[in-house]
Design a protein around this motif. Sequence first.
Motif, short mmCIF file in Angstrom:
data_model
loop_
_atom_site.label_atom_id
_atom_site.label_comp_id
_atom_site.label_asym_id
_atom_site.label_seq_id
_atom_site.Cartn_x
_atom_site.Cartn_y
_atom_site.Cartn_z
N GLY A 117 0.78 -1.26 0.16
CA GLY A 117 -0.02 0.02 0.07
C GLY A 117 1.00 1.34 0.17
N ALA A 120 2.31 1.79 -3.39
CA ALA A 120 1.16 2.35 -4.35
C ALA A 120 0.97 3.85 -4.18
CB ALA A 120 -0.23 1.33 -4.22
N LEU A 133 -3.27 -2.93 -6.99
CA LEU A 133 -2.88 -3.60 -6.20
C LEU A 133 -3.60 -4.99 -6.11
CD1 LEU A 133 -3.19 -1.20 -2.71
CD2 LEU A 133 -0.82 -2.51 -3.71
N HIS A 148 -7.69 -4.39 0.96
CA HIS A 148 -8.96 -3.75 0.60
C HIS A 148 -8.77 -2.41 1.35
CE1 HIS A 148 -10.88 -5.80 -2.87
NE2 HIS A 148 -10.69 -6.81 -2.13
N GLY A 151 -6.10 -0.14 0.49
CA GLY A 151 -6.37 0.29 -1.04
C GLY A 151 -7.50 1.46 -0.83
N VAL A 156 -6.63 3.69 -3.82
CA VAL A 156 -6.08 2.79 -5.08
C VAL A 156 -6.82 1.53 -5.06
CG1 VAL A 156 -4.25 1.39 -5.80
CG2 VAL A 156 -3.80 3.56 -4.84
N GLU A 157 -7.17 0.99 -6.40
CA GLU A 157 -8.06 -0.27 -6.65
C GLU A 157 -7.37 -1.40 -6.23
OE1 GLU A 157 -10.25 -2.43 -10.27
OE2 GLU A 157 -10.05 -0.50 -10.58
N VAL A 158 -8.12 -2.33 -5.57
CA VAL A 158 -7.65 -3.78 -5.25
C VAL A 158 -8.21 -4.74 -6.10
CG1 VAL A 158 -7.14 -5.18 -3.27
CG2 VAL A 158 -7.05 -3.05 -3.06
#
Length: 442
Positions: A117, A120, A133, A148, A151, A156-158
Motif C-alpha cells: 500500500g 502504491a 494492488l 482492501h 486500498g 487505489v483499486e484492489v
Amino acid sequence: MFDNLSDKLDNALHLLKGHGQITEVNVAETLKEVRRALVDADVNYKIAKTFTDTVKEKALGQNVLKTLKPGDLMVKIVKDELTELMGGDAEGLDLSGHPSIILMSGLQGSGKTTFSGKLANFLKKKKAKNPLLVAGDVYRPAAIDQLHVVGEQIDVEVFSDKEEKNPVKISERAIAHAKSNGFDVVIIDTAGRLAIDEVLMKEISSIHHTVKPNETLFVVDAMTGQDAVNTAKAFNDVLDYDGVVLTKLDGDTRGGAAISIKSVVDKPLKFIGTGEKMEALDVFHPSRMADRILGMGDVVSLVERAQEQYDEEEARKMQKKIAKNKFGFDDFLKQIQQVKKMGNMKDLMGMIPGAGKMMKNVDIDDDAFKGIEAIINSMTPEERQNPKLFNASRKRRIAKGSGTSVQEVNQLLKQFGQMSKMMKMMQGGGGKQLMQMMNQMK
C-alpha cells in the motif's frame, strides 16, 4: 533508529577528535571500538572486521596521523566506507513495463501488505502512476481484507478473487485487468509463511516465472536483526530478487540489517519503512543514512519531506493573510497538519544535524500536537479568526472543552501571538524589528 549505534560510534571516534597526540595505536583502539559498536548493532562480525580493516588501511594510507584534524578525516573515512557498505548510491525502480509489474515476497508478518500500500501511494503521488494492488495471498482471507482497507485509505483499486485458490491465475487475471483499464503499475502482494519452506518457495517462484515482473522485492522486518539478513539470503538463492525493503526501522531496532544486508546478498536496499502511516516510506539513500548514523543529520531528506507537503496555492493564500494580519487559528491548524504528515517527530529531529543527540533522552510523542489541536477545536469559528475576543470566561470554557488547563490555553495564545508577529515581520522584511523583538523575549 540507530540511536545506540550512533552513540557508540560517537564515543569511539571521540578519541581522535581531541587535541592530544594521535598515534597508530590510538587509531587501532578507536577502530576496535567501532567494530564492537557494529557487532552490538547486530552487524555480522566478519563484515564488521572487514569494514574496520578497510578503514584502518585507508586511514594510514591517507596519513591521517599527520593531518591537522585527524579526527575529522577519520570520521569522513568511516562515513564513506559506511556509505559503500550500505550500497553506495540509491537504487530506483524499473518502471518500464506496460504495465510495470512489481512482485512482493517475504515471510508472514514482515509487513508486505502494508508496504504494498505504501509503495502504491508513493508511485501515485510522487511518480504520477496509476497503480493496481493485487491480493495474491490465497491462504489468509484477512490478508485480502487488509489490502482492501489499505486500498481504500490511499484511493487505489484492489484486484482480488476469494473463490480462486491459485495465485498464478489471480496474478494473470489482474495483469489483464490492468491492461484493459489503464493501470500502468501492478503490485502483487503474495503469501508468506512463519518460516522458509518448500511450498512457499515453489509458489513464489511459479508466480515469478509466469508474470515476469520488472521488479521483485523482498520485504523483511528490520526488528529481526541478523535473522533478517539470513532470511534475505535464503530467498535470494531461490528467487534472485532485485532489491530489499526494510520495514519497521522506526521501532526498537539496532540497525544491523540495514548496514550489512547489501554486503551479504549483493542486492540493493531500495526502501525503508519508518512508521505506520501510508506516507512513512523513504527511498534508501546510503550516504544520507551514513550521515544520520554518525550524528550529522539528513537535511536533504528533511527538505524533501517538507516540499512534499508544500502547496503553492495554499502558501499564496497564507502570505496574503499574514500581510493583512488575518492569520488565524484555522491557518495554524493547517500548518500543524502539514508538519504531522512529514513523519514522526523523533525521526524528523534526527534529520537535523546535532538535534538527534540533544533529544536522545527526550521522549517526543507523535501526539505532541494533541493538546494544541484540542484547544483550537474547542474554539468557536469567531474565536479562531479573532484572538482578541478571548476573555477569562471564554478561556475557562475552552480549557474545559479541550481537557486542558486555563494556563495551557494562555500559553498557546501567547505563543500564537509571538509567532504571528514574527511572521508579519518576516513578510515585511523587518529584520531589525524581528531581532529587537527576539532580544526582548529572551
